[in-house]
Design a protein around this motif. Structure first.
Motif, short mmCIF file in Angstrom:
data_model
loop_
_atom_site.label_atom_id
_atom_site.label_comp_id
_atom_site.label_asym_id
_atom_site.label_seq_id
_atom_site.Cartn_x
_atom_site.Cartn_y
_atom_site.Cartn_z
N TYR A 102 0.86 -1.19 0.00
CA TYR A 102 0.00 0.00 0.00
C TYR A 102 0.90 1.24 0.00
CZ TYR A 102 -3.81 3.12 1.32
OH TYR A 102 -4.74 4.12 1.34
N PRO A 103 0.69 2.14 -0.97
CA PRO A 103 1.68 3.22 -1.14
C PRO A 103 1.70 4.26 -0.01
CG PRO A 103 -0.09 3.39 -2.78
CD PRO A 103 -0.32 2.12 -2.03
N ILE A 104 0.58 4.47 0.67
CA ILE A 104 0.56 5.51 1.71
C ILE A 104 0.83 4.86 3.06
CG2 ILE A 104 -0.76 7.36 2.79
CD1 ILE A 104 -2.39 7.57 0.20
N THR A 105 2.03 5.04 3.55
CA THR A 105 2.43 4.43 4.82
C THR A 105 2.33 5.49 5.92
OG1 THR A 105 4.68 4.99 4.29
CG2 THR A 105 3.96 2.76 3.72
N PRO A 106 2.40 5.08 7.19
CA PRO A 106 2.27 6.10 8.23
C PRO A 106 3.37 7.17 8.23
CG PRO A 106 1.88 3.91 9.11
CD PRO A 106 2.41 3.73 7.72
#
Ligand code: 4AD
Ligand code: MG
Length: 431
Positions: A102-106
């Motif tokens: 998933y491209p949007i990490t924390p």
């Protein structure tokens, strides 16, 4: 087993329920596994323990990645330390699809990257809070006009034959061999509707091919436009004030959680009340001169100037009676000083600037015709609009409120691009 949404888990304490959602996050701590699942209505913590021997749920837990879709089942209990105050004791984990990379990490991402992943970015809790506030604002506007004020909703067309707000910002398209334009404003049609229904509004998307890359400009934005027969400028301003106060109160009352998530200073919003300060264009120019601006009568009051003027007050303020030359062709001249128009802008405080623009409209046929000619507008396309001044013309007024600027101000968001699900920005039309 009952399927429930996370926002309702408080009604199911002690019961086994099913939740269908996506993995927001997960972590392990010794013998405990914590799964954070979101379902669009909230986030719930779901836990499972190893009891010495092998826990089969751990195998499913280990397969799950960020944003994998998953159905979980288990008993709900109160848990003060968990986000939302409840927790599920996991009985079952059923992955639906395992998400990979998933491209949007924390971690922190740049806004360009996030915007190009807007279709996924919508899942983040901040975007969630903003768009829930957007929904509340839209709902409160509809409630205000429908229920408080008993206006009739009249939908305006999107494809139009002529300009409403100047010819330089038109998106054109081919309409069976003729030119048509995406609507800049539903106003002209609302004027026709006001003569039929008395008090009306439209609420829809509007389009401006504005080559501006500022935090206040979108190419496609939503506008609510009331129009009222027999309304003078002062009535119009009073209605705008009432609407703004109504919206702010409603959002503070209903969306406290979201405002908190966005770290919005709610105390500032709670102080907003009518009547707002009114300042004429003349007075504004004098004030700005005193503030050291190189500005003279006749100049436009731009974004920086608006910020300085509006930051003097806690509530929004109203600027009125702008020079006719810098405003739209349809505005009624001030009978006492014809070089002025009976117009107003409502400015939000805290540097957000204009959120509403409105005016009294020309009701005299000859004067309107003259203005259409002066502005070199196509006479044929405005024939119907002139008709309104032939058959029972009356003084009338209205205004347009830009929804995204209103959201940006109330939610305390710097840039309007985050206030609309899929923003259309200068040269950017993806996703
Ligand atoms: O001041 P504007 O151009 O007024 C009209 O269109 C009138 N016909 C409305 C009416 O009297 N019925 O636009 C009204 C509001 C602005 O105050 C602003 O909030 C918003 O629409 N707006 C924009 N919002 C985002 N991006 C843009 N490019 C905008 N242009 C205007
Ligand atoms: Mg304006």
């Amino acid at each position: 087993m009952e399927r429930a949404y996370i926002e309702d888990v408080g009604k199911h304490i002690g019961e086994e329920i099913e939740i269908r959602g996506w993995v927001y996050n997960k972590r392990s701590s010794g013998r405990v596994r914590f799964l954070l699942v979101r379902d669009g209505t909230g986030i719930i913590q779901a836990t499972t323990y190893s009891k010495g021997k092998d826990n089969p749920l751990f195998r499913e837990f280990d397969r799950l990645t960020q944003e994998s879709s998953v159905i979980i089942r288990g008993r709900i209990k109160e848990e003060k330390r968990a986000p939302g105050g409840y927790e599920m004791e996991l009985a079952e984990i059923s992955p639906v699809q395992i998400s990979e990379n998933y491209p949007i990490t924390p971690k922190e991402h740049g806004v360009g990257f996030l915007m190009s992943n807007r279709h996924l970015w919508l899942r983040s809790s901040r975007q969630h809070a903003i768009l829930r506030i957007r929904h509340e604002i839209i709902r409160s506007i509809r409630d205000f006009f429908d229920n408080e004020k008993k206006f009739t909703l009249i939908d305006a067309p999107i494809l139009t034959p002529a300009a409403c707000e100047g010819t330089t910002t038109l998106f054109d398209t081919d309409y069976f061999g003729e030119k048509a334009y995406l609507s800049q404003s539903g106003q002209l049609y609302m004027e026709a509707a006001a003569m039929a229904f008395g008090k009306v509004y439209c609420f829809g998307p509007t389009f401006r091919a504005e080559k501006s890359k500022t935090r206040r400009h979108l190419m496609e934005f939503w506008m609510v436009e009331p129009e009222i027969a027999y309304f003078k400028l002062d009535d119009d301003i009073a209605l705008a004030e009432e609407l703004v106060e109504f919206i702010v109160k409603r959002v503070v009352e209903k969306r406290g959680e979201e405002l908190l998530k966005l770290e919005r200073n709610v105390e500032i919003l709670k102080k907003i009340e009518r009547p707002f300060v009114k300042m004429s264009y003349d007075e504004a120019i004098e004030t700005l001169k005193k503030e050291g601006f190189h500005i003279k009568w006749g100049d436009e009051i731009g974004g920086d100037e608006e910020t300085v003027l509006a930051s003097k007050f806690e509530s929004p303020m109203v600027l009125h009676r702008f020079p006719a030359a810098q405003k739209a062709f349809y505005m009624e001249p001030d009978p006492e000083r014809p070089e002025l128009s009976l117009s107003f802008d409502l400015l939000a405080p805290e540097g957000y600037g204009e959120i509403i623009g409105g005016s009294e409209r020309i009701s005299n046929y000859d004067l309107l015709l003259e203005r259409i000619k002066e502005n070199k507008l196509p006479g044929e396309a405005f024939k119907w609009y002139l008709d309104l001044r032939k058959y029972g013309s009356v003084p009338h007024s209205g205004f347009g409120m830009g929804i995204e600027r209103t959201i940006a101000w109330i939610a305390g968001i710097k840039h309007v691009r985050e206030t609309i699900p899929f923003p259309r920005l200068l040269y950017k039309i993806y996703p």
